[in-house]
Enzyme design. Structure first.
Site, short mmCIF file in Angstrom:
data_model
loop_
_atom_site.label_atom_id
_atom_site.label_comp_id
_atom_site.label_asym_id
_atom_site.label_seq_id
_atom_site.Cartn_x
_atom_site.Cartn_y
_atom_site.Cartn_z
N GLU A 51 -19.24 -4.20 23.87
CA GLU A 51 -18.46 -5.33 23.97
C GLU A 51 -17.01 -5.37 23.13
O GLU A 51 -16.08 -5.50 23.65
CB GLU A 51 -19.18 -6.70 23.79
CG GLU A 51 -20.21 -7.14 24.57
CD GLU A 51 -21.67 -6.29 24.23
OE1 GLU A 51 -22.56 -6.61 24.89
OE2 GLU A 51 -21.80 -5.61 23.39
N HIS A 60 0.94 -1.24 0.11
CA HIS A 60 0.07 0.00 0.11
C HIS A 60 0.89 1.27 0.02
O HIS A 60 1.14 1.69 1.11
CB HIS A 60 -0.98 0.19 1.38
CG HIS A 60 -1.93 -1.06 1.23
ND1 HIS A 60 -1.46 -2.35 1.94
CD2 HIS A 60 -3.04 -1.49 1.00
CE1 HIS A 60 -2.19 -3.20 1.63
NE2 HIS A 60 -3.55 -2.49 1.35
N HIS A 103 -3.86 2.79 -3.81
CA HIS A 103 -4.23 2.48 -2.29
C HIS A 103 -3.49 1.15 -2.06
O HIS A 103 -2.85 0.95 -1.00
CB HIS A 103 -5.83 2.11 -2.02
CG HIS A 103 -5.98 1.67 -0.83
ND1 HIS A 103 -6.04 2.40 0.35
CD2 HIS A 103 -6.39 0.43 -0.45
CE1 HIS A 103 -6.39 1.63 1.54
NE2 HIS A 103 -6.63 0.42 0.91
N HIS A 134 -29.65 -15.64 23.80
CA HIS A 134 -28.66 -15.52 24.95
C HIS A 134 -28.07 -16.89 25.33
O HIS A 134 -27.05 -16.93 26.25
CB HIS A 134 -29.52 -14.80 26.20
CG HIS A 134 -29.60 -13.47 26.15
ND1 HIS A 134 -30.22 -12.91 24.93
CD2 HIS A 134 -29.17 -12.35 26.80
CE1 HIS A 134 -30.18 -11.40 25.06
NE2 HIS A 134 -29.66 -11.17 26.20
#
Length: 655
Positions: free
Chosen positions: A413, A32, A267, A474
């Site tokens: 989280e 890159h 890029h 869950h």
């Protein structure tokens, strides 16, 4: 470092940096180049004029931290490490992205001096930087006169700010007013697919102002290059901000390549021989010389080593002065420089027959461990009571009180995992809790903790269908099996309070990334403290004394109780059944073959039982009792019965 001076030699060093970036990618044939070329002046300015660092001592405690969140532009960092004198040579740049080199495709922590964290997955570096900034504030404590100058600089791109993990982390950083954090956003409006207008047109400045950040915008110059004077002014002003600072800096990718600057083609691909020659002509360099070194500019850049040595000496003098100042914060700082001595902790124990949820047992253990050293530091993603991670009388981390033992991550989280890694990179021992099912939300950070060999401990509770009525959304099913697939990562699922205490001791002793999976429901105590400590260090061990067994049952967590009940039934019928608690598969597999064979002898029918996916257990067992489907919302006892996680199922399998 406060008066801006940009000399001809500084400009020549930047010119050399741009050519080196183009040449390094061209030589290997991939990489890159565009971002590294564009960012050369910004990176050079940071390393030479603002970053407090000592190249001769890369691990100096008093250094600022530089995080390259846009890890694909690794040459941006490698070239500055070369210029500053961190030990990288021109041959290392020539070996870019090749086997065994010090210049891999993305920066790797512990592999190359000066690399503060492994970056590649975009956005992780931003969150790591938030953790590093929090750790600096934590170490400073209430001291107003010492350690106040440490800062974290992070260089990020469009991709980093599109990833959700950076948004989560930036939101928390603004809430905590981490004014030692500076995020330089390379606003070049280019991504792999082309212009960012294809997918990313939000007002980033407005978003960060809404987070509570100080935002400074630096427009590029008329020729498309970075405005180094304006950038320097923004960096200088950031040191007086009461909040974290976002510097939205415009640049032109691959500047000043004649035909590829501003193009997505620069890029992730080499520019090509003709384009590089034309670029060197624009830069005033010989187009036929590759990897050109301007010796005078290099010598000028290397003077940063002298400044670094002086800064380090002053830091040491300040620490010495602090030690005699009577500041109570110094004792805390001193504790943070010592190794964690868990032998001083008085851990709770549980009598056989008593009952306790392992999440509650873990909370009691954490309280005892926290009393030993401030190095152990953590929190939860809005589940501190459920996870057992809240330390009573430990205080809460806030914008005005950073030396506290409870971090309130909010419902973030993914950011929690990556911030924990940043804290671990500072030398501390972070832990963070959520439900096991939400380990999916933080898996990228968990993987990087393992990759970097960091002592981040992930506390995952509500570890099975045993959580009951909350239902399949869950109830973790595949999570234990999938987490065990991560290399260099330990998954520990203790069966009772004593195993939980032993698990924490072993995790902290090993100083590696680990996850501990804990039950919501109460479990009977089936071990003694001594038995658990001796056994858990081996990963798996026999719970009952049975020689020459007719059958073996392997179990973890809440299913150890089920295995023992099945063994009791079968032993009463005349069979000899051994029950093996295997709280950590990874630790068991580290043992020598003699021990493994002693615990699991060949040619003995073996059944494994765990309330989760069966994948992985067949390497130890002939029959596996588990769950390979989603759960349901119901009473947990009913679920275990309906899904066949029962002693009767074990008995039937062994008969």
């Amino acid at each position: 470092m406060t008066t801006f001076e940009w000399t001809e030699l500084d400009q020549r060093a930047v010119t050399m940096s741009r050519a080196l970036a183009a040449d390094a990618v061209q030589k290997v044939g991939n990489g890159h180049p565009g971002t590294a070329m564009a960012l050369a002046p910004a990176a050079y300015l940071i390393f030479q004029k603002h970053l407090r660092h000592s190249p001769s001592n890369p691990h100096w405690d008093g250094r600022d931290r530089f995080v390259l969140s846009i890890g694909h532009s690794s040459l941006t960092l490698y070239i500055q490490l070369f210029l500053s004198g961190y030990g990288l040579t021109i041959d290392d740049l020539k070996a870019f992205r090749t086997a065994g080199s010090l210049t891999p495709g993305h920066p790797e922590y512990g592999h190359t001096d000066g690399v503060e964290t492994t970056t590649g997955p975009l956005g992780q570096g931003v969150a790591n930087a938030v953790g590093l900034a929090m750790a600096q504030k934590y170490a400073q404590g209430e001291s107003k006169n010492f350690l106040k100058d440490q800062r974290v600089y992070v260089l990020a791109g469009d991709g980093c700010l599109q990833e959700g993990v950076s948004a989560e982390a930036s939101s928390l950083a603004g809430h905590l007013k981490l004014n030692n954090l500076v995020l330089i956003y390379d606003d070049n409006k280019i991504s792999i697919d082309g212009s960012t207008d294809l997918s990313f047109t939000e007002d980033v400045s407005a978003r960060y102002r809404a987070y509570g950040w100080n935002v400074v915008e630096v427009a590029k110059k008329n020729d498309g290059d970075i405005d180094i004077v304006a950038l320097d002014a923004a960096l200088t002003a950031s040191k007086k901000s009461a909040t974290p600072t976002l510097i939205r800096m415009q640049s032109t990718i691959a500047w000043p390549a004649p035909t590829l600057k501003g193009s997505a083609k620069s890029h992730g691909s080499a520019l090509g021989v003709d384009e590089i020659k034309a670029t060197k002509e624009v830069l005033g360099l010989d187009p036929n010389v590759d990897f050109f070194i301007d010796e005078a500019a290099l010598a000028h850049a290397r003077k940063v080593e002298i400044r670094g040595t002086q800064l380090e000496a002053q830091w040491n003098a300040d620490i010495e002065k602090w030690s005699t100042s009577g500041d109570v914060a110094f004792a805390r700082y001193q504790d943070l420089t010592q190794a964690l001595d868990i032998s001083k902790a008085t851990l709770p124990t549980w009598e056989k027959g008593s009952k306790v949820a392992t999440r509650k047992a873990s909370g009691s253990v954490l309280k005892a461990l926290n009393a030993v050293s401030p190095l152990l530091w953590g929190g939860s993603a809005d589940l501190s009571e459920s996870n057992g991670t809240f330390i009573e009388d430990g205080g809460s981390v806030t914008a005005t009180t950073m030396f506290a033992r409870n971090i309130h991550y909010g419902i973030r989280e993914h950011a929690m995992g990556a911030i924990m890694n940043g804290i671990a990179l500072s030398g501390m021992r972070p832990y963070g809790g959520t439900f096991l099912v939400f380990s999916d939300y933080m898996r990228g950070a968990v993987r990087l903790a393992a990759l970097m060999n960091l002592p981040s401990t992930f506390v995952w509770t509500h570890d099975s269908i045993g959580l009951g009525e909350d239902g399949p959304t869950h109830q973790p099913i595949e999570h234990l099996a999938s987490l065990r697939l991560i290399p260099n990562f330990s998954v520990v699922r203790p069966c009772d309070g004593n195993e939980t205490a032993a698990a924490w001791l072993e995790i902290l002793h090993r100083e590696k990334a680990a996850g501990i999976a804990l039950s919501r429901q109460d479990l009977p105590t089936v071990t003694t403290s001594e038995q658990a400590r001796a056994g858990i260090a081996r990963g798996g061990y026999a719970l009952n004394e049975v020689s020459n067994p007719d059958g073996i049952v392997i179990a973890t967590g809440s299913e150890v109780e089920v295995a023992l009940a099945a063994a009791e039934t079968l032993n009463a019928s005349g069979m000899k059944i051994r029950v093996v608690s295997m709280p950590c598969v990874e630790w068991f597999e580290e043992q020598d073959l003699a021990y493994q064979t002693e615990i699991l002898p060949a040619n003995v029918k073996t059944v494994a039982i765990e309330a989760g996916a069966t994948a992985g257990w067949y390497k130890f067992a002939d029959v596996v009792i588990g769950i390979d489907h989603f759960g349901a919302s119901a009473d947990p006892k009913l679920l275990f019965k309906e899904f066949g996680i029962t002693a009767d199922a074990v008995v039937a399998a062994l008969k």
